[in-house]
Design an enzyme around this catalytic site. Structure first.
Site, PDB file in Angstrom:
ATOM      1  N   GLY A 273       0.832  -1.203   0.000  1.00 20.36           N
ATOM      2  CA  GLY A 273       0.000   0.000   0.000  1.00 20.36           C
ATOM      3  C   GLY A 273       0.862   1.247   0.000  1.00 20.36           C
TER       4      GLY A 273
ATOM      5  N   GLY B   7       1.431   4.177   4.122  1.00 24.78           N
ATOM      6  CA  GLY B   7       2.436   3.362   3.449  1.00 24.78           C
ATOM      7  C   GLY B   7       3.637   4.170   3.004  1.00 24.78           C
TER       8      GLY B   7
ATOM      9  N   PHE C  96     -12.764  22.330  13.529  1.00 24.50           N
ATOM     10  CA  PHE C  96     -13.273  21.057  13.042  1.00 24.50           C
ATOM     11  C   PHE C  96     -14.148  20.427  14.110  1.00 24.50           C
ATOM     12  CE2 PHE C  96     -12.534  17.876   9.656  1.00 24.50           C
ATOM     13  CZ  PHE C  96     -12.167  18.728   8.626  1.00 24.50           C
TER      14      PHE C  96
ATOM     15  N   GLN D 192     -17.849   4.470  10.205  1.00 23.06           N
ATOM     16  CA  GLN D 192     -18.221   5.890  10.287  1.00 23.06           C
ATOM     17  C   GLN D 192     -18.941   6.359   9.024  1.00 23.06           C
ATOM     18  OE1 GLN D 192     -15.287   9.407  10.112  1.00 23.06           O
ATOM     19  NE2 GLN D 192     -15.929   9.352  12.252  1.00 23.06           N
TER      20      GLN D 192
ATOM     21  N   HIS E 247     -19.908   9.705   7.159  1.00 26.69           N
ATOM     22  CA  HIS E 247     -19.649  11.150   7.132  1.00 26.69           C
ATOM     23  C   HIS E 247     -20.983  11.842   6.932  1.00 26.69           C
ATOM     24  CE1 HIS E 247     -18.049  15.073   6.181  1.00 26.69           C
ATOM     25  NE2 HIS E 247     -16.829  14.645   6.449  1.00 26.69           N
TER      26      HIS E 247
ATOM     27  N   LEU F  90     -17.495  13.293  -1.095  1.00 28.30           N
ATOM     28  CA  LEU F  90     -17.260  13.978   0.178  1.00 28.30           C
ATOM     29  C   LEU F  90     -17.396  15.488   0.065  1.00 28.30           C
ATOM     30  CD1 LEU F  90     -16.311  13.739   3.142  1.00 28.30           C
ATOM     31  CD2 LEU F  90     -13.970  13.875   2.293  1.00 28.30           C
TER      32      LEU F  90
ATOM     33  N   GLU G 277     -15.729  18.327   6.082  1.00 27.24           N
ATOM     34  CA  GLU G 277     -16.117  18.960   7.335  1.00 27.24           C
ATOM     35  C   GLU G 277     -15.523  20.369   7.442  1.00 27.24           C
ATOM     36  OE1 GLU G 277     -15.661  17.506  11.920  1.00 27.24           O
ATOM     37  OE2 GLU G 277     -15.940  16.003  10.366  1.00 27.24           O
TER      38      GLU G 277
ATOM     39  N   ARG H 159     -18.774  13.415  14.124  1.00 19.94           N
ATOM     40  CA  ARG H 159     -19.441  12.943  12.907  1.00 19.94           C
ATOM     41  C   ARG H 159     -20.602  11.996  13.182  1.00 19.94           C
ATOM     42  NH1 ARG H 159     -14.027  12.164   9.150  1.00 19.94           N
ATOM     43  NH2 ARG H 159     -13.790  14.383   8.694  1.00 19.94           N
TER      44      ARG H 159
ATOM     45  N   HIS I 241     -17.752   6.556   5.268  1.00 19.98           N
ATOM     46  CA  HIS I 241     -16.543   7.348   5.081  1.00 19.98           C
ATOM     47  C   HIS I 241     -15.285   6.689   5.626  1.00 19.98           C
ATOM     48  CE1 HIS I 241     -14.082  10.884   4.572  1.00 19.98           C
ATOM     49  NE2 HIS I 241     -13.890  11.020   5.869  1.00 19.98           N
TER      50      HIS I 241
ATOM     51  N   GLU J 109      -5.833   3.302   7.896  1.00 13.82           N
ATOM     52  CA  GLU J 109      -7.230   2.919   8.089  1.00 13.82           C
ATOM     53  C   GLU J 109      -7.404   1.410   8.204  1.00 13.82           C
ATOM     54  OE1 GLU J 109     -11.682   3.691   6.163  1.00 13.82           O
ATOM     55  OE2 GLU J 109      -9.926   4.631   5.238  1.00 13.82           O
TER      56      GLU J 109
ATOM     57  N   ARG K   1     -14.142   8.152  14.888  1.00 21.52           N
ATOM     58  CA  ARG K   1     -12.943   8.962  14.616  1.00 21.52           C
ATOM     59  C   ARG K   1     -13.283  10.436  14.498  1.00 21.52           C
ATOM     60  NH1 ARG K   1     -10.882  11.290  10.275  1.00 21.52           N
ATOM     61  NH2 ARG K   1     -12.091  10.182   8.687  1.00 21.52           N
TER      62      ARG K   1
END
Length: 597
Positions: A18, A23, A124, A245, A247, A257, A260, A291, A358, A392, A403
């Site tokens: 990855g 990564g 945030f 989660q 979003h 997306l 936020e 969230r 999300h 993740e 999160r």
């Protein structure tokens, strides 16, 4: 092994699977310390999903003069996790956020700037100072393209330090020895159709989440959680897979997306009555609640008939009251996405939004050194030799049940960095890399060959759509026993259809996207099964896991991590204690409390 497959062997100190933010940060860290490092990635590194991260990366730099510090960041993260996060790992992340972000700045990440030339920080959801008293400006942003800026910088730095990249290679499975030590991986080169075995002292899984198990998600089509599935097939566990989660502001109906950061810069939500409804659900911080809280609020508004549009199935995100110059300067990607996917000019009219999948809080259990943990009743912290996980796809667990925004990019950078330090320490004590045995990887090749020849009646795309619809319908924002049980039955039937009736038309080995998608679908199905079973198993509401039939958090019975294994199609559970302790005496344990915003 099947004779028609040409197999090439490679040997490295470290193999990283990855090339997203985690990564690449690990790759850079390993290579910079002189380790012979290989990065294997199924897409070109700068196409990894980290490139889509918008809002920012959190660090208590206090550049905006609000008195922020890492202890407040730690408090917010523990509270955001609904007290399922491990407080030693959270302390490590929040303390190391500050040097980690400053390192990124020195590497060349083009952060937005204040008038004084410091890194610009925005508000945030869930970010506060004085332990929840006032909103904090903690999110270090590069406009609304922070992930893009970080990913490109890390890739450039990794090339500078001579890391070797195997781009567009699909890793089929881990290679484990009889003692349970990870010795390497086997991968398929999509460009020329050859197979490759990589032997290494250390394998690092940085394979991302599995958002594509759902119909509506913000994830790239490559987000199929391949590393998680490799772990399950190796007989190792995953952790906290029930916590998915949503979003709150995915664009309606595409699911793309809407950062936020839009609400951080002053955007707000309204229902069909024009009401700013978040004032009822989170009177203190309103639209800047965490969230899971905002997603549930939106879903309740829709369920109670206050949604907007002909079907009353979404709400509005308003930014048109903000200065257009500010929007174009700080949120250029938002305005572009709204225009393309909703036909809306965000400077003049509201954006239609609804909750969309999300992020996966669950994943491969690790400690704060990024070492994979094979939790047992006798030893819940037992380390798997030769294996690490970050990002993740990992569950450290710093996110617990939910999160906080901007902690995902931070997770990648802090634990990618930690993995490099720990790998150097471990590998410096090792001798030569142990060579692979002739039979290593044989099972993966045989499975690839069987799948390649599959002649059933159902296309990969049909089975995948059935899975995504089942997960979207039965394992969503709100959950109940009956609904989950119905979903579980569907997922089991879909797995049976995959195993017995999948059809592949392309038999080649070169750029066979049909075969790639079939392999990814198997990975998604295995994770879907353990996710929906874990959601059935946890009989409480905590963070992103909202059980309508068990509406309260139950610390007496459920303040523990779910540890789930898969053998064949059979799921089994055990548990791992939450770390209610810190790494240092500089901060105290944050005791469980009612989570209100």
């Amino acid at each position: 092994m099947a004779k028609e497959y040409k197999i090439t062997d490679h040997t490295y100190d470290v193999v990283i699977v990855g090339a997203g933010g985690g990564g690449l940060r690990a790759t850079l860290g390993m290579a910079a310390q002189g380790l012979k490092t290989a990065s294997i990635t199924k897409v070109f590194p700068t196409r990894s999903h980290t490139v889509a991260a918008q809002g920012g990366i959190s660090a208590a730099l206090d550049n905006m003069g609000d008195g922020d510090n890492w202890r407040f960041h730690m408090y917010d993260t523990v509270k955001g996790s609904d007290w399922l996060g491990d407080q030693d790992a959270i302390e490590y992340m929040c303390r190391n956020a500050i040097p980690a972000v400053i390192e990124l700045e020195h590497m060349g990440v083009p952060f937005s700037r204040t008038k004084e030339g410091k890194i610009y920080q925005r508000k945030f959801g869930g970010h506060t100072i004085d332990y929840g008293e006032f909103p904090a400006q903690r999110s270090c942003a590069a406009a609304d393209k922070t992930g893009h800026a970080i990913l490109h910088t890390l890739y450039q730095q990794s090339l500078k330090h001579k890391a070797q990249f195997f781009n567009e290679f699909f890793v089929l499975d881990l290679i484990m020895d009889d003692e349970g030590v990870c010795r390497g991986v086997i991968a398929w080169n999509l460009e020329d159709g050859t197979l490759h075995r990589f032997a290494a002292h250390m394998v690092v899984l940085a394979t991302g989440g599995y958002g594509r198990a759902y119909l509506s998600c913000t994830s790239a089509h490559t987000c199929t959680g391949d590393g998680n599935a490799m772990i399950l097939r190796a007989g190792l566990p995953l952790q906290d897979m029930e916590f998915v989660q949503f979003h709150p502001t995915g664009i309606y109906p595409a699911g793309c997306l809407m950062s936020e950061g839009a609400r951080g810069e002053g955007g707000y939500l309204t229902n069909s009555e024009g009401e700013r409804f978040m004032e009822r659900y989170a009177p203190h911080v309103k639209d800047l609640a965490s969230r899971d809280v905002v997603s549930r609020a939106i879903q309740i508004e829709i369920n109670e008939g206050r949604g907007v549009g002909p079907l009353k199935d979404h709400v509005y995100l308003h930014m048109e009251h903000l200065d257009p110059t500010l929007i174009h300067e700080r949120l250029p990607g938002i305005t572009e996405t709204a225009r393309i996917f909703a036909g809306v000019d965000a400077t003049k009219e509201p954006i239609p939004v609804l909750p969309t999948v999300h992020y996966n809080m669950g994943g491969i259990p690790t400690n704060h050194f990024a070492e994979v943990v094979n939790s047992t009743d006798q030893n819940p912290e037992q380390v798997v030799s030769g294996l690490m996980a970050i990002g993740e796809g990992a569950c450290v667990s710093v996110h617990g049940a939910n999160r906080l925004g901007t902690n995902s990019l931070l997770d990648l950078i802090v634990f990618g960095r930690a993995a490099a330090y720990k790998a150097k320490e471990i590998i410096s004590k090792e001798k030569v890399v142990k060579p692979l045995r002739p039979q290593d990887g044989e099972e993966a090749v045989e499975k690839l060959n069987r799948l390649r020849q599959a002649k059933g009646s159902q296309k990969t795309s049909e089975i995948r759509l059935n899975m995504q619809r089942a997960m979207q319908t039965h394992c969503a924002v709100f959950r109940t026993q009956d609904h989950l049980e119905e979903g579980l039955k569907k997922i089991k039937d879909i797995i049976a259809s995959y195993q017995q009736d999948i059809q592949l038309n392309d038999r080649s080995m070169i750029w066979n996207s049909d075969l790639v998608e079939a392999l990814e679908l198997e990975n998604l199905l295995q994770q879907s099964l353990v996710t929906i079973q874990s959601a059935l198993n946890r009989k409480e509401t905590r963070g992103a896991h909202a059980r309508e039939d068990y509406p309260e958090r139950d610390d007496a019975h459920w303040m523990k991590h779910t540890v789930v294994r898969l053998k064949g199609n059979k799921v089994s559970f055990s548990y791992r204690p939450v770390h209610l302790y810190t790494l240092s005496t500089e901060v105290e344990v944050i005791p469980p409390a009612k989570r209100v915003y």
